[in-house]
Design a protein around this motif. Sequence first.
Motif, short mmCIF file in Angstrom:
data_model
loop_
_atom_site.label_atom_id
_atom_site.label_comp_id
_atom_site.label_asym_id
_atom_site.label_seq_id
_atom_site.Cartn_x
_atom_site.Cartn_y
_atom_site.Cartn_z
N ASP A 18 0.83 -1.21 0.00
CA ASP A 18 0.00 0.00 0.00
C ASP A 18 0.86 1.26 0.00
O ASP A 18 0.59 2.20 -0.75
CB ASP A 18 -0.95 0.01 1.20
CG ASP A 18 -2.10 -0.96 1.06
OD1 ASP A 18 -2.29 -1.53 -0.04
OD2 ASP A 18 -2.81 -1.15 2.07
N VAL A 19 1.89 1.27 0.83
CA VAL A 19 2.78 2.43 0.89
C VAL A 19 3.48 2.62 -0.45
O VAL A 19 3.55 3.73 -0.98
CB VAL A 19 3.80 2.30 2.04
CG1 VAL A 19 4.88 3.36 1.94
CG2 VAL A 19 3.10 2.38 3.39
N GLY A 60 5.55 11.73 2.14
CA GLY A 60 4.68 12.38 3.12
C GLY A 60 3.22 12.32 2.73
O GLY A 60 2.34 12.18 3.57
N GLY A 61 2.94 12.39 1.44
CA GLY A 61 1.57 12.36 0.97
C GLY A 61 0.93 10.99 1.02
O GLY A 61 -0.29 10.86 0.95
N ALA A 62 1.75 9.96 1.14
CA ALA A 62 1.22 8.60 1.19
C ALA A 62 0.48 8.33 2.49
O ALA A 62 -0.42 7.48 2.54
CB ALA A 62 2.35 7.58 1.00
N GLY A 68 -4.83 6.86 6.73
CA GLY A 68 -5.99 7.71 6.94
C GLY A 68 -7.22 7.20 6.22
O GLY A 68 -7.31 6.04 5.83
N ASP A 69 -8.16 8.10 6.03
CA ASP A 69 -9.44 7.75 5.43
C ASP A 69 -9.50 8.00 3.93
O ASP A 69 -10.54 7.79 3.31
CB ASP A 69 -10.57 8.54 6.11
CG ASP A 69 -10.75 8.13 7.56
OD1 ASP A 69 -10.42 6.97 7.89
OD2 ASP A 69 -11.22 8.97 8.35
#
Length: 147
Positions: A18-19, A60-62, A68-69
């Motif tokens: 996912d990351v 950072g945006g990942a 998160g949601d």
Amino acid sequence: MSLRGATGDSGFLAATADVASAVVAIALVVGIPLSIGNGLLGTPLPGRVVGLLVFVVALGGAYPFVAGDWPLAKLTDFALAAVLTWLAVAAFVTFGLLAAGDGGLPSDPPVNAAVRLGTVALSFCVAARYVRHRERTHVTGDDAHGH
């Protein structure tokens, strides 16, 4: 090995995937326009700085997409649709210019960068439309053919 250890490894691999997916998608969505915009402005930032900036923003945006949601699937759909559209439009424009005898994209840096930026803007519009369409068909329960 306990069942807990096996599921923990699976969770670790899924989280890592996912990351990686989020980082790559954000890097594509941010990196391509930033690189082209940098070229359009006459390359005020060296390529290494642009690459480092894209990596930091992507990493950072990942976080909101993985922890998160925010829906990771929408991000990856958008990135994939944008890149595929960008490639298709770029090929169409390049082949069209070659067929017209113009020798491909203009070599003048501002014009070349402007054509590339326009291609990215168009691909982002198409990608946004694609994501919206998928969202609408999933909400209504329709399949891809509208049945």
